[in-house]
Design a protein around this motif. Structure first.
Motif, PDB file in Angstrom:
ATOM      1  N   LEU A  28      -2.455  -6.430 -11.472  1.00  0.00           N
ATOM      2  CA  LEU A  28      -0.947  -6.676 -12.150  1.00  0.00           C
ATOM      3  C   LEU A  28      -1.293  -6.923 -13.505  1.00  0.00           C
ATOM      4  O   LEU A  28      -0.499  -5.815 -14.536  1.00  0.00           O
ATOM      5  N   GLU A  29      -1.816  -8.033 -13.569  1.00  0.00           N
ATOM      6  CA  GLU A  29      -1.701  -8.453 -15.065  1.00  0.00           C
ATOM      7  C   GLU A  29      -2.623  -7.021 -16.411  1.00  0.00           C
ATOM      8  O   GLU A  29      -1.606  -7.146 -17.075  1.00  0.00           O
ATOM      9  N   VAL A  30      -3.694  -6.241 -15.935  1.00  0.00           N
ATOM     10  CA  VAL A  30      -4.337  -6.186 -16.964  1.00  0.00           C
ATOM     11  C   VAL A  30      -3.372  -4.847 -16.834  1.00  0.00           C
ATOM     12  O   VAL A  30      -2.729  -3.719 -18.394  1.00  0.00           O
ATOM     13  N   ARG A  31      -2.513  -3.958 -16.007  1.00  0.00           N
ATOM     14  CA  ARG A  31      -1.764  -2.868 -16.184  1.00  0.00           C
ATOM     15  C   ARG A  31      -0.218  -3.070 -17.373  1.00  0.00           C
ATOM     16  O   ARG A  31       0.196  -2.834 -17.682  1.00  0.00           O
ATOM     17  N   ASP A  32       0.018  -4.902 -16.798  1.00  0.00           N
ATOM     18  CA  ASP A  32       0.623  -4.895 -17.834  1.00  0.00           C
ATOM     19  C   ASP A  32       0.319  -5.630 -19.102  1.00  0.00           C
ATOM     20  O   ASP A  32       1.481  -5.250 -19.707  1.00  0.00           O
ATOM     21  N   ARG A  33      -0.377  -5.621 -18.866  1.00  0.00           N
ATOM     22  CA  ARG A  33      -1.040  -6.064 -20.976  1.00  0.00           C
ATOM     23  C   ARG A  33      -1.171  -4.100 -21.146  1.00  0.00           C
ATOM     24  O   ARG A  33      -1.213  -4.345 -22.947  1.00  0.00           O
ATOM     25  N   ASN A  34      -1.592  -3.464 -20.838  1.00  0.00           N
ATOM     26  CA  ASN A  34      -1.815  -2.127 -21.373  1.00  0.00           C
ATOM     27  C   ASN A  34      -0.736  -1.285 -20.305  1.00  0.00           C
ATOM     28  O   ASN A  34      -1.427  -0.144 -19.862  1.00  0.00           O
ATOM     29  N   PRO A  35       0.691  -1.180 -21.101  1.00  0.00           N
ATOM     30  CA  PRO A  35       1.317  -0.491 -20.628  1.00  0.00           C
ATOM     31  C   PRO A  35       1.016   1.442 -20.688  1.00  0.00           C
ATOM     32  O   PRO A  35       0.443   1.079 -21.789  1.00  0.00           O
ATOM     33  N   ALA A  36       0.871   2.277 -19.781  1.00  0.00           N
ATOM     34  CA  ALA A  36       1.062   3.599 -20.342  1.00  0.00           C
ATOM     35  C   ALA A  36       2.480   3.958 -21.206  1.00  0.00           C
ATOM     36  O   ALA A  36       2.981   3.816 -21.322  1.00  0.00           O
TER      37      ALA A  36
ATOM     38  N   ALA B 166       0.806  -1.240  -0.094  1.00  0.00           N
ATOM     39  CA  ALA B 166      -0.042   0.444  -0.462  1.00  0.00           C
ATOM     40  C   ALA B 166       0.602   1.259   0.146  1.00  0.00           C
ATOM     41  O   ALA B 166       0.518   2.507  -0.392  1.00  0.00           O
ATOM     42  N   ILE B 167       2.175   1.077   0.957  1.00  0.00           N
ATOM     43  CA  ILE B 167       2.713   2.568   0.200  1.00  0.00           C
ATOM     44  C   ILE B 167       4.171   1.901  -0.241  1.00  0.00           C
ATOM     45  O   ILE B 167       4.198   3.144  -1.075  1.00  0.00           O
ATOM     46  N   PHE B 168       4.768   1.368  -0.387  1.00  0.00           N
ATOM     47  CA  PHE B 168       5.736   1.140  -1.757  1.00  0.00           C
ATOM     48  C   PHE B 168       5.246   0.131  -3.390  1.00  0.00           C
ATOM     49  O   PHE B 168       6.449   0.162  -3.744  1.00  0.00           O
ATOM     50  N   GLY B 169       4.817  -0.220  -3.349  1.00  0.00           N
ATOM     51  CA  GLY B 169       2.993  -0.796  -4.474  1.00  0.00           C
ATOM     52  C   GLY B 169       3.760  -0.176  -5.598  1.00  0.00           C
ATOM     53  O   GLY B 169       4.182   1.039  -5.056  1.00  0.00           O
ATOM     54  N   PRO B 170       3.428  -1.265  -6.155  1.00  0.00           N
ATOM     55  CA  PRO B 170       2.618  -0.287  -7.793  1.00  0.00           C
ATOM     56  C   PRO B 170       1.355   0.380  -7.493  1.00  0.00           C
ATOM     57  O   PRO B 170       0.841   0.686  -6.623  1.00  0.00           O
ATOM     58  N   TYR B 171       2.044   1.601  -8.177  1.00  0.00           N
ATOM     59  CA  TYR B 171       0.674   3.051  -8.248  1.00  0.00           C
ATOM     60  C   TYR B 171      -0.808   2.521  -8.026  1.00  0.00           C
ATOM     61  O   TYR B 171      -1.683   2.555  -7.163  1.00  0.00           O
ATOM     62  N   GLU B 172      -0.631   1.540  -9.800  1.00  0.00           N
ATOM     63  CA  GLU B 172      -1.961   0.699  -9.315  1.00  0.00           C
ATOM     64  C   GLU B 172      -2.816  -0.069  -8.265  1.00  0.00           C
ATOM     65  O   GLU B 172      -4.639  -0.273  -8.011  1.00  0.00           O
ATOM     66  N   VAL B 173      -2.380  -0.275  -7.594  1.00  0.00           N
ATOM     67  CA  VAL B 173      -2.572  -1.544  -6.526  1.00  0.00           C
ATOM     68  C   VAL B 173      -2.224  -1.329  -5.145  1.00  0.00           C
ATOM     69  O   VAL B 173      -3.041  -1.781  -4.370  1.00  0.00           O
ATOM     70  N   ARG B 174      -1.583   0.016  -4.579  1.00  0.00           N
ATOM     71  CA  ARG B 174      -1.814   0.513  -3.423  1.00  0.00           C
ATOM     72  C   ARG B 174      -3.195   0.405  -2.665  1.00  0.00           C
ATOM     73  O   ARG B 174      -3.121   0.336  -1.482  1.00  0.00           O
ATOM     74  N   SER B 175      -4.333   1.055  -3.099  1.00  0.00           N
ATOM     75  CA  SER B 175      -5.525   0.441  -2.793  1.00  0.00           C
ATOM     76  C   SER B 175      -6.283  -0.482  -2.318  1.00  0.00           C
ATOM     77  O   SER B 175      -6.300  -0.621  -1.181  1.00  0.00           O
ATOM     78  N   ARG B 176      -5.990  -1.223  -3.382  1.00  0.00           N
ATOM     79  CA  ARG B 176      -6.383  -2.477  -3.150  1.00  0.00           C
ATOM     80  C   ARG B 176      -5.305  -3.352  -2.009  1.00  0.00           C
ATOM     81  O   ARG B 176      -5.937  -4.402  -1.340  1.00  0.00           O
ATOM     82  N   ALA B 177      -3.847  -2.749  -1.997  1.00  0.00           N
ATOM     83  CA  ALA B 177      -3.144  -3.179  -1.119  1.00  0.00           C
ATOM     84  C   ALA B 177      -3.442  -3.610   0.651  1.00  0.00           C
ATOM     85  O   ALA B 177      -3.234  -4.118   1.317  1.00  0.00           O
ATOM     86  N   GLN B 178      -4.292  -1.930   0.585  1.00  0.00           N
ATOM     87  CA  GLN B 178      -4.337  -1.555   1.605  1.00  0.00           C
ATOM     88  C   GLN B 178      -6.350  -2.033   2.299  1.00  0.00           C
ATOM     89  O   GLN B 178      -5.751  -2.766   3.822  1.00  0.00           O
ATOM     90  N   GLY B 179      -6.592  -2.809   1.416  1.00  0.00           N
ATOM     91  CA  GLY B 179      -7.678  -3.608   2.012  1.00  0.00           C
ATOM     92  C   GLY B 179      -7.637  -5.027   2.105  1.00  0.00           C
ATOM     93  O   GLY B 179      -7.764  -5.346   3.076  1.00  0.00           O
ATOM     94  N   LEU B 180      -5.994  -5.543   1.548  1.00  0.00           N
ATOM     95  CA  LEU B 180      -5.660  -6.797   2.276  1.00  0.00           C
ATOM     96  C   LEU B 180      -4.983  -6.254   3.163  1.00  0.00           C
ATOM     97  O   LEU B 180      -4.756  -7.267   3.994  1.00  0.00           O
ATOM     98  N   GLY B 181      -4.484  -5.202   3.839  1.00  0.00           N
ATOM     99  CA  GLY B 181      -3.485  -5.231   4.951  1.00  0.00           C
ATOM    100  C   GLY B 181      -4.866  -4.902   6.003  1.00  0.00           C
ATOM    101  O   GLY B 181      -4.447  -5.926   7.241  1.00  0.00           O
ATOM    102  N   ASP B 182      -5.838  -4.294   5.439  1.00  0.00           N
ATOM    103  CA  ASP B 182      -7.061  -4.368   7.153  1.00  0.00           C
ATOM    104  C   ASP B 182      -7.831  -5.472   6.975  1.00  0.00           C
ATOM    105  O   ASP B 182      -7.996  -5.948   7.942  1.00  0.00           O
ATOM    106  N   ALA B 183      -8.260  -6.190   5.319  1.00  0.00           N
ATOM    107  CA  ALA B 183      -8.569  -7.481   5.562  1.00  0.00           C
ATOM    108  C   ALA B 183      -7.577  -8.288   6.840  1.00  0.00           C
ATOM    109  O   ALA B 183      -8.571  -8.902   7.474  1.00  0.00           O
TER     110      ALA B 183
END
Length: 151
Positions: free
Chosen positions: A143-151, A42-59
């Motif tokens: 992450l898979e979606v991000r990797d398939r559709n790079p900005a 949630a702090i250091f991960g890829p930007y696209e997954v930070r909110s989901r990662a926070q949800g994992l930490g919370d859960a």
């Protein structure tokens, strides 16, 4: 220590569990690790997954204190050793596998539970593990979606 190494140690710990208490301790360890990895990403991960990662930490953190052991045997929480997640995908894939294995081990504990409190605690732990595993799967999909559709 890197997340992948800690996950491997947790899987070994679970495989070496010989008692109900050992399995419960490993469930506690796995939930604490999921919380730590989620919070780290949630702090250091890829930007696209930070909110989901926070949800994992919370859960994962919601229930980690609910298991009937206050201190794991053998040197404390492995999650406390987490300092980095070098390979996010490998760590999440390994964590997903660990959470599934712990849940399967808890099924065995539930079947052998002589005390109602142990039974319900393990059932709740399995629910939390399943929710955490669903969240890990969601992060991997993102992450898979991000990797398939790079900005």
């Amino acid at each position: 220590m890197d997340a992948v190494r800690i996950i491997a140690a947790s899987r070994r710990g679970l495989a070496e569990s010989t008692t109900v208490q050992d399995v419960i301790v490993e469930a506690w360890q796995a939930q604490a690790l999921a919380e730590a990895i989620g919070s780290h990403l949630a702090i250091f991960g890829p930007y696209e997954v930070r909110s989901r990662a926070q949800g994992l930490g919370d859960a994962s953190g919601r229930f980690s204190g609910g298991l009937p052991c206050s201190t794991p045997t053998g040197g404390g929480l492995r999650a406390g050793q987490l300092s980095e997640v070098r390979d996010v995908r490998a760590a999440l894939t390994g964590l997903c596998r660990l959470l599934r294995e712990v849940c399967e081990a808890l099924v065995g504990v539930v079947l052998l539970a002589e005390e109602e409190g142990t039974y319900w605690t393990c059932v709740e732990a399995m629910d939390t593990l399943d929710e955490s595993r669903d969240r890990v799967t969601g992060i991997l999909e993102k992450l898979e979606v991000r990797d398939r559709n790079p900005a």
